[in-house]
Design a protein around this motif. Structure first.
Motif, PDB file in Angstrom:
ATOM      1  N   ARG A 157      11.295  -1.088  10.203  1.00 26.32           N
ATOM      2  CA  ARG A 157       9.952  -0.499  10.302  1.00 26.32           C
ATOM      3  C   ARG A 157       9.178  -0.754   9.004  1.00 26.32           C
ATOM      4  NH1 ARG A 157       9.427   2.802  14.839  1.00 26.32           N
ATOM      5  NH2 ARG A 157      11.370   1.666  15.070  1.00 26.32           N
ATOM      6  N   THR A 158       7.885  -0.982   9.143  1.00 25.60           N
ATOM      7  CA  THR A 158       7.008  -1.078   7.976  1.00 25.60           C
ATOM      8  C   THR A 158       6.188   0.200   7.911  1.00 25.60           C
ATOM      9  OG1 THR A 158       6.904  -3.480   8.137  1.00 25.60           O
ATOM     10  CG2 THR A 158       5.093  -2.406   6.980  1.00 25.60           C
ATOM     11  N   PHE A 159       6.193   0.851   6.759  1.00 22.74           N
ATOM     12  CA  PHE A 159       5.405   2.070   6.567  1.00 22.74           C
ATOM     13  C   PHE A 159       4.137   1.695   5.825  1.00 22.74           C
ATOM     14  CE2 PHE A 159       8.193   5.290   8.206  1.00 22.74           C
ATOM     15  CZ  PHE A 159       9.416   4.622   8.243  1.00 22.74           C
ATOM     16  N   LEU A 160       3.022   1.825   6.527  1.00 14.99           N
ATOM     17  CA  LEU A 160       1.745   1.438   5.945  1.00 14.99           C
ATOM     18  C   LEU A 160       1.050   2.695   5.434  1.00 14.99           C
ATOM     19  CD1 LEU A 160      -0.597  -1.106   7.668  1.00 14.99           C
ATOM     20  CD2 LEU A 160      -1.426   0.634   6.118  1.00 14.99           C
ATOM     21  N   LEU A 161       0.874   2.756   4.124  1.00 16.27           N
ATOM     22  CA  LEU A 161       0.330   3.978   3.521  1.00 16.27           C
ATOM     23  C   LEU A 161      -1.188   3.900   3.443  1.00 16.27           C
ATOM     24  CD1 LEU A 161       3.338   4.169   2.832  1.00 16.27           C
ATOM     25  CD2 LEU A 161       2.714   5.021   0.589  1.00 16.27           C
ATOM     26  N   VAL A 162      -1.826   4.980   3.870  1.00 15.95           N
ATOM     27  CA  VAL A 162      -3.286   5.073   3.836  1.00 15.95           C
ATOM     28  C   VAL A 162      -3.626   6.349   3.068  1.00 15.95           C
ATOM     29  CG1 VAL A 162      -5.336   5.431   5.277  1.00 15.95           C
ATOM     30  CG2 VAL A 162      -3.535   3.867   6.043  1.00 15.95           C
ATOM     31  N   ASP A 163      -4.595   6.258   2.173  1.00 15.26           N
ATOM     32  CA  ASP A 163      -5.006   7.433   1.387  1.00 15.26           C
ATOM     33  C   ASP A 163      -5.787   8.386   2.296  1.00 15.26           C
ATOM     34  OD1 ASP A 163      -6.292   9.237  -0.328  1.00 15.26           O
ATOM     35  OD2 ASP A 163      -6.490   7.745  -1.920  1.00 15.26           O
ATOM     36  N   SER A 164      -5.261   9.591   2.489  1.00 17.11           N
ATOM     37  CA  SER A 164      -5.893  10.523   3.443  1.00 17.11           C
ATOM     38  C   SER A 164      -7.254  11.009   2.943  1.00 17.11           C
ATOM     39  CB  SER A 164      -4.981  11.724   3.686  1.00 17.11           C
ATOM     40  OG  SER A 164      -4.878  12.509   2.518  1.00 17.11           O
ATOM     41  N   VAL A 165      -7.521  10.849   1.660  1.00 17.65           N
ATOM     42  CA  VAL A 165      -8.817  11.314   1.143  1.00 17.65           C
ATOM     43  C   VAL A 165      -9.941  10.390   1.610  1.00 17.65           C
ATOM     44  CG1 VAL A 165     -10.138  11.867  -0.949  1.00 17.65           C
ATOM     45  CG2 VAL A 165      -7.668  12.307  -0.881  1.00 17.65           C
TER      46      VAL A 165
ATOM     47  N   LYS B 269      -1.342  11.801  -0.155  1.00 16.11           N
ATOM     48  CA  LYS B 269      -2.166  12.686  -1.007  1.00 16.11           C
ATOM     49  C   LYS B 269      -2.874  13.794  -0.223  1.00 16.11           C
ATOM     50  CE  LYS B 269      -2.943   8.774  -4.155  1.00 16.11           C
ATOM     51  NZ  LYS B 269      -3.805   8.094  -5.121  1.00 16.11           N
ATOM     52  N   ILE B 270      -2.199  14.350   0.769  1.00 18.82           N
ATOM     53  CA  ILE B 270      -2.880  15.351   1.602  1.00 18.82           C
ATOM     54  C   ILE B 270      -3.167  16.641   0.845  1.00 18.82           C
ATOM     55  CG2 ILE B 270      -2.024  14.442   3.809  1.00 18.82           C
ATOM     56  CD1 ILE B 270      -0.064  16.828   3.880  1.00 18.82           C
TER      57      ILE B 270
ATOM     58  N   PRO C 266       1.497  12.650   7.793  1.00 25.33           N
ATOM     59  CA  PRO C 266       0.749  13.107   6.618  1.00 25.33           C
ATOM     60  C   PRO C 266       1.714  13.665   5.572  1.00 25.33           C
ATOM     61  CG  PRO C 266       0.061  14.240   8.659  1.00 25.33           C
ATOM     62  CD  PRO C 266       1.375  13.576   8.921  1.00 25.33           C
ATOM     63  N   VAL C 267       1.581  13.222   4.320  1.00 29.58           N
ATOM     64  CA  VAL C 267       2.516  13.645   3.277  1.00 29.58           C
ATOM     65  C   VAL C 267       1.798  13.915   1.959  1.00 29.58           C
ATOM     66  CG1 VAL C 267       4.520  12.358   4.165  1.00 29.58           C
ATOM     67  CG2 VAL C 267       2.969  11.250   2.560  1.00 29.58           C
ATOM     68  N   SER C 268       2.484  14.689   1.120  1.00 24.01           N
ATOM     69  CA  SER C 268       2.044  14.855  -0.268  1.00 24.01           C
ATOM     70  C   SER C 268       3.259  14.704  -1.169  1.00 24.01           C
ATOM     71  CB  SER C 268       1.417  16.228  -0.493  1.00 24.01           C
ATOM     72  OG  SER C 268       1.341  16.482  -1.887  1.00 24.01           O
TER      73      SER C 268
ATOM     74  N   GLY D 271       5.501  17.355   4.377  1.00 20.44           N
ATOM     75  CA  GLY D 271       5.749  16.196   5.248  1.00 20.44           C
ATOM     76  C   GLY D 271       6.892  15.299   4.807  1.00 20.44           C
ATOM     77  N   ILE D 272       7.448  15.535   3.620  1.00 18.23           N
ATOM     78  CA  ILE D 272       8.469  14.616   3.083  1.00 18.23           C
ATOM     79  C   ILE D 272       9.775  14.698   3.884  1.00 18.23           C
ATOM     80  CG2 ILE D 272       9.933  14.112   1.049  1.00 18.23           C
ATOM     81  CD1 ILE D 272       7.001  13.280   0.686  1.00 18.23           C
ATOM     82  N   HIS D 273      10.161  15.913   4.243  1.00 17.35           N
ATOM     83  CA  HIS D 273      11.440  16.061   4.942  1.00 17.35           C
ATOM     84  C   HIS D 273      11.409  15.386   6.320  1.00 17.35           C
ATOM     85  CE1 HIS D 273      15.384  17.539   5.781  1.00 17.35           C
ATOM     86  NE2 HIS D 273      14.962  18.153   6.879  1.00 17.35           N
ATOM     87  N   LEU D 274      10.299  15.556   7.020  1.00 15.05           N
ATOM     88  CA  LEU D 274      10.179  14.927   8.338  1.00 15.05           C
ATOM     89  C   LEU D 274      10.225  13.395   8.210  1.00 15.05           C
ATOM     90  CD1 LEU D 274       9.773  15.196  11.366  1.00 15.05           C
ATOM     91  CD2 LEU D 274       7.307  15.248  10.972  1.00 15.05           C
ATOM     92  N   LEU D 275       9.564  12.887   7.183  1.00 16.54           N
ATOM     93  CA  LEU D 275       9.583  11.433   6.973  1.00 16.54           C
ATOM     94  C   LEU D 275      10.998  10.955   6.637  1.00 16.54           C
ATOM     95  CD1 LEU D 275       7.906   8.860   6.914  1.00 16.54           C
ATOM     96  CD2 LEU D 275       7.315   9.345   4.539  1.00 16.54           C
ATOM     97  N   ARG D 276      11.723  11.720   5.818  1.00 17.00           N
ATOM     98  CA  ARG D 276      13.125  11.377   5.534  1.00 17.00           C
ATOM     99  C   ARG D 276      13.930  11.288   6.834  1.00 17.00           C
ATOM    100  NH1 ARG D 276      13.894  15.860   1.235  1.00 17.00           N
ATOM    101  NH2 ARG D 276      13.439  14.788  -0.695  1.00 17.00           N
TER     102      ARG D 276
END
Ligand code: GTP
Ligand code: MG
Length: 221
Positions: free
Chosen positions: A127-135, A162-163, A195-197, A203-208
């Motif tokens: 999988r590729t995780f594409l990061l987008v700045d939520s701001v 950066k949520i 969504p993570v910070s 959101g970090i645990h769910l992403l893990r």
């Protein structure tokens, strides 16, 4: 090209061994990308890669994901354009996480060649995780990565970083806009956003768990 649902993973959160970081004895290893391309593919473990605009928060997110494995050293930039080469984080025998150089402002000159060549060659890229700045949401520069994932039919996932920086109202507006984009304009993007910070660890645990799941390290039955 949609990925399997995340719901089975969520159902087992409480049974997940504390978290990815503890599960694995991870270490950081920078490796010249040419060397990696020369390795026989069958010897490589499953891969996930993190890609996004310079300064979007890739290294910070990886640091947060490995927060339970303090021996992993991840450098976070004060200035955009810090990560110039690919960094490989090998998580025991379980999988390898690749931190790609940022694109956009101060991206390395050979960014497109380097990243495209790497991504399209990898059969073991889960999988590729594409990061987008939520701001600020999806920017023009993000189109490079989105088009690349779509063109090479890579299964990818959008992570909103950066949520902690936005009000709830602003964040909701951005999430809905990005969700609409994913639903209507993409083929290979997994429908669920993450969504993570890296500051509050939201959101970090769910992403893990999701990473553990897609690399075959989280059993759901
Ligand atoms: N408030 C907040 N700031 C963040 C977060 N994640 C990253 N940052 C900040 O954003 C800046 C860039 O973070 P990095 O993690 O170095 O970004 P990067 O995408 O790895 O950048 P490059 O390596 O230059 O491509 C740093 O100043 C971080 O402290 C977050 O979740 N919340
Ligand atoms: Mg970085």
């Amino acid at each position: 090209m949609a990925a399997p649902g995340v719901l089975p993973c969520m159902g087992r959160l409480s049974e997940m061994p504390a978290a990815l970081g503890r599960l694995s004895r991870a270490y950081s290893k920078s490796q010249a990308f040419t060397e990696v391309l020369q390795l026989p593919k069958r010897q490589l473990t499953k891969l996930v890669c993190f890609i996004g605009r310079s300064n979007v928060g890739k290294s910070s997110l990886i640091k947060a994901l490995f927060s339970l494995a303090p021996e992993v050293e991840v450098r976070v930039s004060k200035n955009p354009g810090h990560t110039k080469k690919m960094n490989f984080f090998k998580v025991g025998k379980f999988f390898t996480l690749v931190d790609m150089p940022g694109y956009g402002y101060r991206a390395p000159e050979d960014f497109v060649d380097m990243v495209e060549t790497y991504l399209k060659e990898r059969k073991n890229l889960m999988r590729t995780f594409l990061l987008v700045d939520s701001v600020v949401g999806i920017q023009k520069a993000d189109d490079i990565a989105i088009e690349m994932c779509e063109e090479f039919a890579l299964p990818y996932v959008m992570v909103l970083t950066k949520i902690d920086k936005s009000s709830k109202g602003h964040l909701l507006k951005q999430v809905l806009q990005i969700q609409k984009f994913v639903d209507t304009k993409t083929q290979g993007c997994f429908p669920q956003l993450f969504p993570v910070s890296a500051v509050t660890y939201s959101g970090i645990h769910l992403l893990r768990c999701f990473i553990a799941y897609i690399t075959g390290n989280l059993k759901t039955n």
